[in-house]
Design a protein around this motif. Structure first.
Motif, mmCIF file in Angstrom:
data_model
loop_
_atom_site.group_PDB
_atom_site.id
_atom_site.type_symbol
_atom_site.label_atom_id
_atom_site.label_comp_id
_atom_site.label_asym_id
_atom_site.label_seq_id
_atom_site.Cartn_x
_atom_site.Cartn_y
_atom_site.Cartn_z
ATOM 1 N N GLN A 124 -54.624 -10.173 7.568
ATOM 2 C CA GLN A 124 -54.018 -11.418 8.025
ATOM 3 C C GLN A 124 -52.986 -11.936 7.028
ATOM 4 N N ASN A 128 -51.408 -17.566 8.269
ATOM 5 C CA ASN A 128 -51.888 -17.597 9.654
ATOM 6 C C ASN A 128 -52.637 -18.889 9.942
ATOM 7 N N SER A 167 -50.720 -11.465 12.908
ATOM 8 C CA SER A 167 -49.757 -12.393 12.342
ATOM 9 C C SER A 167 -49.260 -13.322 13.444
#
Length: 378
Positions: A124, A128, A167
């Motif tokens: 990630q 995010n 993302s």
């Protein structure tokens, strides 16, 4: 009790959050305590939340279906209007199948928790959205975060065929976009799945408002999972997850926040459907919004604040210190301008900011008034 101490600490640091009571939001204006403000804090990027077409669609659906879905989608909650909306989304975005959720938060939770086990990894971007980060923490998968839009860092952390890369299309607090051609390349060479959360790009970017992937020249099947929301450019609320029919069928059976939640109210689904049809024809609104963004950026270029590099409706002005951010927001409020003062933990410490959002409902005069107020307050 411990929570009393925690609240006191937050208040002392200028981080305590309070809940404003908004009496009414009417296009580009909002009303609080009988006062009127220009609204530069919402996510109604195309100004559709009070569009007559959406209001009429919601009213008609309420009379036909009632105001609630009355059950989860797998019981009797999934009605004809939901199926019609799903078909429109597939046609608009070029997806094989989609499913509807009550919110983007629940959609992200359902996907990550249903798809990943302890044998998987989840990569990630550090910026995010909280819904993605929390889903990763609750998932049994090993979560690995990489520096914001740092593809070299991501490549160094990737393992082959081990899980999912996630993302955002447009980052909600910075307004910038992820480098999706490179994300697609890394997912392919590493044989990992790829997911986009395009909550803030959908409707605003790309041909017919198809979002960040389209804006960057990519087909929808460049990613395995496409999540978008209805509460930003579409002016309503709710969300969807799209991808292959196999993915959607799997989530119908294992996505807990889908299975165990009452479905979208039919009037809401009808309003979203009307919103999608408007968005597909809204090139004039998108052009107007781009013009406002350019005018705003030119107008505040000389301010003693950091204007983050964003070409989207989200225009963050970084103040830095929390109390100073609140004071600036209050100074604008005194001039009839409502802005969002964003502080940690929503953004990293030392980067408190005004998250200024522009809408196609705004006029050039509205934006100039904001620019003038910022110059006079600093």
């Amino acid at each position: 009790m411990p929570f009393n101490l925690s609240l006191a600490e937050r208040e002392g640091a200028g981080l305590k959050r309070t809940l404003p009571v908004i009496e009414r939001v009417d296009g580009r204006r909002l009303y609080v305590d009988g006062e009127q403000y220009l609204n530069f804090a919402g996510n109604d990027y195309l100004g559709l939340s009070r569009a007559p077409e959406l209001l009429a669609a919601a009213e008609q659906a309420a009379r036909h279906y009632g105001v609630g879905a009355v059950a989860s989608p797998l019981v009797v909650g999934h009605q004809a209007i939901h199926r019609e909306l799903e078909a429109e989304l597939c046609d608009w975005l070029g997806l094989e199948a989609v499913m509807l959720f009550s919110s983007g938060f629940s959609a992200n939770q359902a996907v990550i928790k249903a798809l990943l086990g302890k044998e998987h990894s989840l990569w990630q971007d550090r910026l995010n959205h909280a819904s993605l980060q929390e889903a990763g923490l609750l998932s049994p998968a090993r979560m690995v975060r990489f520096g914001h839009n740092d593809m070299n860092a991501l490549e160094a952390k990737l393992k082959p065929a081990a899980g999912l890369i996630v993302s955002e299309g447009v980052f909600s607090m910075d307004g910038d976009t992820a480098p999706w051609p490179e994300l697609v390349r890394l997912a392919r060479v590493s044989n990992n799945w790829l997911m986009i959360d395009d909550a803030h790009g959908l409707g605003v970017l790309g041909r017919e408002g198809r979002g960040t992937l389209n804006e960057q020249g990519l087909a929808p099947n460049s990613v395995n999972i496409f999540m978008g929301t209805f509460g930003k450019a579409l002016g309503v609320s709710g969300a969807f997850v799209g991808g292959s029919r196999a993915l959607v069928e799997y989530l119908h059976n294992f996505g807990r926040s889908y299975i165990y939640s009452t479905h979208l109210p039919p009037p809401q689904a009808a309003a979203v459907l009307a919103g999608v049809r408007l968005v597909r024809q809204a090139d004039d609104r998108r052009a107007h919004l781009r013009d406002l963004v350019a005018r705003f950026r030119a107008g505040v270029a000389g301010l003693p604040l950091q204007l983050l590099p964003s070409a989207t409706a989200i225009q963050p002005l970084v103040v830095g210190e929390e109390t100073a951010t609140l004071k600036l927001a209050d100074a604008l409020k005194q001039q009839g301008l409502w802005t969002g003062a964003i502080r940690p933990p929503t953004v990293p410490k030392g980067s408190a900011r005004l998250r200024i959002t522009l809408s196609a409902a705004h006029t050039r005069a509205d934006v100039q008034r904001l620019i003038d107020a910022l110059h006079s307050a600093l």
